[in-house]
Write a protein that holds these residues in place. Sequence first.
Motif, PDB file in Angstrom:
ATOM      1  N   UNK A  55       0.829  -1.206   0.000  1.00  0.00           N
ATOM      2  CA  UNK A  55       0.000   0.000   0.000  1.00  0.00           C
ATOM      3  C   UNK A  55       0.867   1.261   0.000  1.00  0.00           C
ATOM      4  N   UNK A  56       0.484   2.220  -0.829  1.00  0.00           N
ATOM      5  CA  UNK A  56       1.146   3.528  -0.870  1.00  0.00           C
ATOM      6  C   UNK A  56       0.055   4.596  -0.767  1.00  0.00           C
ATOM      7  N   UNK A  57       0.180   5.510   0.239  1.00  0.00           N
ATOM      8  CA  UNK A  57      -0.824   6.541   0.464  1.00  0.00           C
ATOM      9  C   UNK A  57      -0.600   7.766  -0.391  1.00  0.00           C
ATOM     10  N   UNK A  58      -1.466   8.759  -0.174  1.00  0.00           N
ATOM     11  CA  UNK A  58      -1.424   9.996  -0.964  1.00  0.00           C
ATOM     12  C   UNK A  58      -0.171  10.829  -0.685  1.00  0.00           C
ATOM     13  N   UNK A  59       0.463  10.638   0.447  1.00  0.00           N
ATOM     14  CA  UNK A  59       1.698  11.368   0.784  1.00  0.00           C
ATOM     15  C   UNK A  59       2.921  10.448   0.704  1.00  0.00           C
ATOM     16  N   UNK A  60       2.794   9.400  -0.113  1.00  0.00           N
ATOM     17  CA  UNK A  60       3.862   8.405  -0.265  1.00  0.00           C
ATOM     18  C   UNK A  60       4.137   7.627   1.030  1.00  0.00           C
ATOM     19  N   UNK A  61       3.180   7.652   1.947  1.00  0.00           N
ATOM     20  CA  UNK A  61       3.324   6.792   3.123  1.00  0.00           C
ATOM     21  C   UNK A  61       3.182   5.346   2.662  1.00  0.00           C
ATOM     22  N   UNK A  62       4.114   4.519   3.110  1.00  0.00           N
ATOM     23  CA  UNK A  62       4.354   3.230   2.443  1.00  0.00           C
ATOM     24  C   UNK A  62       4.265   2.054   3.396  1.00  0.00           C
ATOM     25  N   UNK A  63       3.717   0.947   2.856  1.00  0.00           N
ATOM     26  CA  UNK A  63       3.802  -0.331   3.528  1.00  0.00           C
ATOM     27  C   UNK A  63       2.772  -0.560   4.620  1.00  0.00           C
ATOM     28  N   UNK A  64       2.991  -1.616   5.415  1.00  0.00           N
ATOM     29  CA  UNK A  64       2.025  -2.064   6.414  1.00  0.00           C
ATOM     30  C   UNK A  64       1.668  -0.971   7.412  1.00  0.00           C
ATOM     31  N   UNK A  65       2.664  -0.242   7.886  1.00  0.00           N
ATOM     32  CA  UNK A  65       2.430   0.784   8.915  1.00  0.00           C
ATOM     33  C   UNK A  65       2.401   2.192   8.324  1.00  0.00           C
ATOM     34  N   UNK A  66       2.405   2.278   6.974  1.00  0.00           N
ATOM     35  CA  UNK A  66       2.291   3.567   6.263  1.00  0.00           C
ATOM     36  C   UNK A  66       3.308   4.588   6.787  1.00  0.00           C
ATOM     37  N   UNK A  67       4.577   4.268   6.608  1.00  0.00           N
ATOM     38  CA  UNK A  67       5.662   5.130   7.062  1.00  0.00           C
ATOM     39  C   UNK A  67       5.976   6.156   5.973  1.00  0.00           C
ATOM     40  N   UNK A  68       6.008   7.449   6.327  1.00  0.00           N
ATOM     41  CA  UNK A  68       6.407   8.490   5.387  1.00  0.00           C
ATOM     42  C   UNK A  68       7.903   8.356   5.079  1.00  0.00           C
ATOM     43  N   UNK A  69       8.321   8.671   3.846  1.00  0.00           N
ATOM     44  CA  UNK A  69       9.749   8.572   3.512  1.00  0.00           C
ATOM     45  C   UNK A  69      10.640   9.407   4.434  1.00  0.00           C
ATOM     46  N   UNK A  70      10.205  10.615   4.778  1.00  0.00           N
ATOM     47  CA  UNK A  70      11.017  11.461   5.662  1.00  0.00           C
ATOM     48  C   UNK A  70      11.111  10.844   7.061  1.00  0.00           C
ATOM     49  N   UNK A  71       9.999  10.307   7.546  1.00  0.00           N
ATOM     50  CA  UNK A  71      10.009   9.655   8.859  1.00  0.00           C
ATOM     51  C   UNK A  71      10.873   8.403   8.822  1.00  0.00           C
ATOM     52  N   UNK A  72      10.803   7.658   7.708  1.00  0.00           N
ATOM     53  CA  UNK A  72      11.610   6.450   7.572  1.00  0.00           C
ATOM     54  C   UNK A  72      13.096   6.778   7.609  1.00  0.00           C
ATOM     55  N   UNK A  73      13.497   7.874   6.950  1.00  0.00           N
ATOM     56  CA  UNK A  73      14.915   8.266   6.952  1.00  0.00           C
ATOM     57  C   UNK A  73      15.362   8.616   8.370  1.00  0.00           C
ATOM     58  N   UNK A  74      14.517   9.320   9.118  1.00  0.00           N
ATOM     59  CA  UNK A  74      14.869   9.686  10.504  1.00  0.00           C
ATOM     60  C   UNK A  74      14.981   8.433  11.384  1.00  0.00           C
ATOM     61  N   UNK A  75      14.025   7.524  11.248  1.00  0.00           N
ATOM     62  CA  UNK A  75      14.054   6.296  12.050  1.00  0.00           C
ATOM     63  C   UNK A  75      15.290   5.458  11.700  1.00  0.00           C
ATOM     64  N   UNK A  76      15.580   5.312  10.402  1.00  0.00           N
ATOM     65  CA  UNK A  76      16.737   4.516   9.989  1.00  0.00           C
ATOM     66  C   UNK A  76      18.024   5.081  10.576  1.00  0.00           C
ATOM     67  N   UNK A  77      18.126   6.420  10.645  1.00  0.00           N
ATOM     68  CA  UNK A  77      19.319   7.025  11.249  1.00  0.00           C
ATOM     69  C   UNK A  77      19.435   6.670  12.718  1.00  0.00           C
ATOM     70  N   UNK A  78      18.310   6.663  13.433  1.00  0.00           N
ATOM     71  CA  UNK A  78      18.348   6.307  14.858  1.00  0.00           C
ATOM     72  C   UNK A  78      18.666   4.822  15.060  1.00  0.00           C
ATOM     73  N   UNK A  79      18.213   3.982  14.133  1.00  0.00           N
ATOM     74  CA  UNK A  79      18.463   2.541  14.248  1.00  0.00           C
ATOM     75  C   UNK A  79      19.825   2.134  13.679  1.00  0.00           C
ATOM     76  N   UNK A  80      20.508   3.067  13.019  1.00  0.00           N
ATOM     77  CA  UNK A  80      21.817   2.755  12.442  1.00  0.00           C
ATOM     78  C   UNK A  80      21.733   1.990  11.134  1.00  0.00           C
ATOM     79  N   UNK A  81      20.619   2.149  10.417  1.00  0.00           N
ATOM     80  CA  UNK A  81      20.455   1.454   9.145  1.00  0.00           C
ATOM     81  C   UNK A  81      20.899   2.374   8.006  1.00  0.00           C
TER      82      UNK A  81
END
Length: 238
Positions: A143-169
């Motif tokens: 699933x991809x939303x109107x703001x490019x929120x993606x996947x099962x939990x509808x994560x925004x790309x900007x939020x995903x980048x911030x989370x990945x930085x905190x997780x060290x990915x």
Amino acid sequence: MRKTRRPRRDLVALLAFLVLFSWHGFFGRLEAAAVPEPLPVYAVEPQLPEQELLVANRRQIAVARAQQAAAWTASAAVHDLAGEQLQQVRRSEALRRHQLDRIADLVPPEFQQMVLDLSAEHGVDPRLVAAVGAVESRWNPNTVGSHNDTGLMQILPSTAAWIAGRLGWSEYDLFDPWTNLTMGIWYLKVLHREYGSWEKALAAYNGGPRHAHLGAAHPYVGRVMRVYGGPVVQDPIL
């Protein structure tokens, strides 16, 4: 007169000889009877005194009992450990079945164990994760939303980048169910720690930090809570 004396002398001599002969034979038989015949000699093996044999026997018995007691103790310890491990396995399995029952109506079978594992890892109620996934994507990983929120939990790309930085990915794929779930659950936990309640955390999850103060008044929070079916478990037993 001479002829008469000689036969007498001969008779006396004969009597004396007989007396001496008889006397010698009597004492000879007496001496022979006084000397005992030698007893037979048998070879005798050397033996320990009776007291030492008794002590040695008692020591052997004590050693055998000590070894038996040690074996029993070891066996009992192994049995107790195995029993405790078995009880722990049974408790874990019972809890897992309970948690599976709690999310079975919201999560497809292929994602159920993943939801349980990741929720336990981050200390979030799996029923809440199940409700968010049901509202956000109906558990469609593409699933991809109107703001490019993606996947099962509808994560925004900007939020995903911030989370990945905190997780060290350095690399991640939001269409991968495990990656998307990990990010969404971790983010929910961080928001709950930041705002102190699940209602505010859910409002911030959907609308950003500026919406956190709305809490239960936020429409999105109402939708999730209706799917969840009651107050969120604050300290889930996972």
